[in-house]
Design a protein around this motif. Structure first.
Motif, short mmCIF file in Angstrom:
data_model
loop_
_atom_site.label_atom_id
_atom_site.label_comp_id
_atom_site.label_asym_id
_atom_site.label_seq_id
_atom_site.Cartn_x
_atom_site.Cartn_y
_atom_site.Cartn_z
N ARG A 40 40.68 43.95 37.12
CA ARG A 40 39.60 43.19 37.75
C ARG A 40 40.14 42.37 38.94
O ARG A 40 39.51 42.33 40.00
CB ARG A 40 38.95 42.27 36.72
CG ARG A 40 37.60 41.76 37.11
CD ARG A 40 37.05 40.94 35.95
NE ARG A 40 36.60 41.79 34.89
CZ ARG A 40 35.32 41.92 34.57
NH1 ARG A 40 34.40 41.27 35.22
NH2 ARG A 40 34.97 42.70 33.58
N TYR A 96 38.53 44.37 47.36
CA TYR A 96 37.23 44.08 47.95
C TYR A 96 37.36 43.03 49.06
O TYR A 96 36.75 43.16 50.12
CB TYR A 96 36.24 43.59 46.90
CG TYR A 96 35.80 44.64 45.91
CD1 TYR A 96 35.98 45.99 46.13
CD2 TYR A 96 35.20 44.26 44.72
CE1 TYR A 96 35.58 46.94 45.21
CE2 TYR A 96 34.78 45.20 43.79
CZ TYR A 96 34.98 46.55 44.04
OH TYR A 96 34.56 47.48 43.12
N ARG A 117 27.83 48.25 53.50
CA ARG A 117 29.03 48.14 52.65
C ARG A 117 29.43 46.68 52.46
O ARG A 117 29.81 46.27 51.36
CB ARG A 117 30.18 48.95 53.25
CG ARG A 117 31.45 48.92 52.43
CD ARG A 117 31.28 49.56 51.08
NE ARG A 117 32.52 49.50 50.34
CZ ARG A 117 32.61 49.54 49.03
NH1 ARG A 117 31.52 49.67 48.30
NH2 ARG A 117 33.78 49.46 48.44
N GLU A 156 27.21 45.22 49.87
CA GLU A 156 27.59 45.70 48.54
C GLU A 156 28.82 44.95 48.01
O GLU A 156 28.85 44.55 46.85
CB GLU A 156 27.91 47.20 48.59
CG GLU A 156 26.72 48.10 48.80
CD GLU A 156 27.14 49.55 49.06
OE1 GLU A 156 28.36 49.86 49.06
OE2 GLU A 156 26.24 50.37 49.27
N LEU A 157 29.82 44.79 48.86
CA LEU A 157 31.06 44.13 48.44
C LEU A 157 30.82 42.66 48.12
O LEU A 157 31.32 42.15 47.11
CB LEU A 157 32.13 44.28 49.51
CG LEU A 157 32.67 45.68 49.73
CD1 LEU A 157 33.53 45.74 50.98
CD2 LEU A 157 33.45 46.15 48.52
N GLU A 158 30.08 41.97 48.98
CA GLU A 158 29.79 40.56 48.73
C GLU A 158 28.98 40.38 47.46
O GLU A 158 29.20 39.45 46.70
CB GLU A 158 29.09 39.94 49.94
CG GLU A 158 30.03 39.76 51.12
CD GLU A 158 29.35 39.26 52.37
OE1 GLU A 158 28.10 39.36 52.47
OE2 GLU A 158 30.06 38.76 53.26
N HIS A 159 28.04 41.30 47.22
CA HIS A 159 27.24 41.25 45.99
C HIS A 159 28.14 41.46 44.76
O HIS A 159 27.99 40.78 43.75
CB HIS A 159 26.13 42.30 46.04
CG HIS A 159 25.26 42.32 44.84
ND1 HIS A 159 24.31 41.34 44.59
CD2 HIS A 159 25.20 43.17 43.78
CE1 HIS A 159 23.70 41.61 43.45
NE2 HIS A 159 24.23 42.72 42.95
N SER A 160 29.09 42.40 44.86
CA SER A 160 30.00 42.67 43.75
C SER A 160 30.86 41.45 43.43
O SER A 160 31.06 41.11 42.27
CB SER A 160 30.92 43.84 44.08
OG SER A 160 30.20 45.04 44.13
N ILE A 161 31.35 40.79 44.47
CA ILE A 161 32.20 39.61 44.25
C ILE A 161 31.38 38.46 43.67
O ILE A 161 31.83 37.76 42.76
CB ILE A 161 32.91 39.21 45.55
CG1 ILE A 161 34.00 40.24 45.86
CG2 ILE A 161 33.52 37.82 45.44
CD1 ILE A 161 34.73 40.00 47.15
N ARG A 169 39.21 42.90 42.91
CA ARG A 169 38.69 41.77 43.70
C ARG A 169 39.51 41.62 44.99
O ARG A 169 38.95 41.43 46.07
CB ARG A 169 38.73 40.49 42.89
CG ARG A 169 38.13 39.31 43.63
CD ARG A 169 38.14 38.05 42.78
NE ARG A 169 37.50 36.97 43.46
CZ ARG A 169 36.21 36.67 43.38
NH1 ARG A 169 35.43 37.38 42.60
NH2 ARG A 169 35.70 35.66 44.05
N ASN A 227 28.74 38.61 41.84
CA ASN A 227 28.27 38.90 40.48
C ASN A 227 29.39 39.31 39.54
O ASN A 227 29.12 39.83 38.45
CB ASN A 227 27.20 39.99 40.52
CG ASN A 227 25.96 39.52 41.22
OD1 ASN A 227 25.51 38.39 41.01
ND2 ASN A 227 25.41 40.35 42.08
N ASP A 228 30.62 39.11 39.95
CA ASP A 228 31.76 39.43 39.10
C ASP A 228 31.83 38.41 37.97
O ASP A 228 32.00 37.22 38.21
CB ASP A 228 33.05 39.41 39.92
CG ASP A 228 34.23 39.96 39.16
OD1 ASP A 228 34.01 40.70 38.19
OD2 ASP A 228 35.37 39.63 39.54
#
Length: 161
Positions: A53, A60, A14, A17-22, A57, A24-25
């Motif tokens: 958004r 997250y 998890r 996933e969260l670090e990747h989402s931030i 963030r 690539n935001d």
């Protein structure tokens, strides 16, 4: 601890996933080239998208912090013990919320009244107190069907006099 290996893997996955989402935001971009001939609703939509958004963030980032605290507790050997009362946190709770560091009794459950919408004060108001200038028949629940029939329903003509 070996009994928490599955939970550690869940937390690490998890976190990734969260670090990747931030990372690539994408930066918010407006849908319009100019505000000159733009409908106000288009601006409102753009603003709502931006706020959504930003809220995501923030959520997250908070979740990442919780996961890091849980992983740190695993390293220290204190994972699964409530930080408030030092009692063991049930495995079921840890499986449901692996990043938790408190038992259910000490989970943050307070509501910040300052950030709640004003409308909630009306929605949550009690029905025990009569409203000023209210028709007394409104709270006559025993005869509510008869009161409704006086007004009319889909089965009766509504232009009765």
């Amino acid at each position: 601890m070996a009994k928490y290996d599955k939970l550690r893997n869940t937390l690490l996955k998890r976190l990734d996933e969260l670090e990747h989402s931030i990372e690539n935001d994408e930066e918010f971009e407006t849908t319009e080239l100019s505000n000159y001939d733009n409908h106000p609703a288009d601006n409102a939509t753009d603003l709502t998208d931006k706020h959504t958004r930003l809220a995501l963030r923030k959520h997250y980032e908070d979740e990442i912090q919780d996961i890091k605290e849980a992983l740190s507790a695993m390293e220290k050997g204190t994972y699964g013990i409530c930080t408030e009362c030092s009692k063991e946190i049930p495995l079921e709770r840890l499986e449901a919320i692996p990043s938790t560091t408190t038992c259910v009794e000490h989970a943050q459950q307070e509501i910040n009244e300052e950030i709640r919408p004003v409308e909630e004060s009306l929605l949550n108001s009690t029905t025990d107190q009569p409203v000023e200038n209210e028709d007394p028949r409104i709270r006559d629940y025993e005869n509510s069907f008869e009161i409704l029939e006086e007004v009319g329903s889909s089965d009766t003509p509504s232009d009765k006099q």
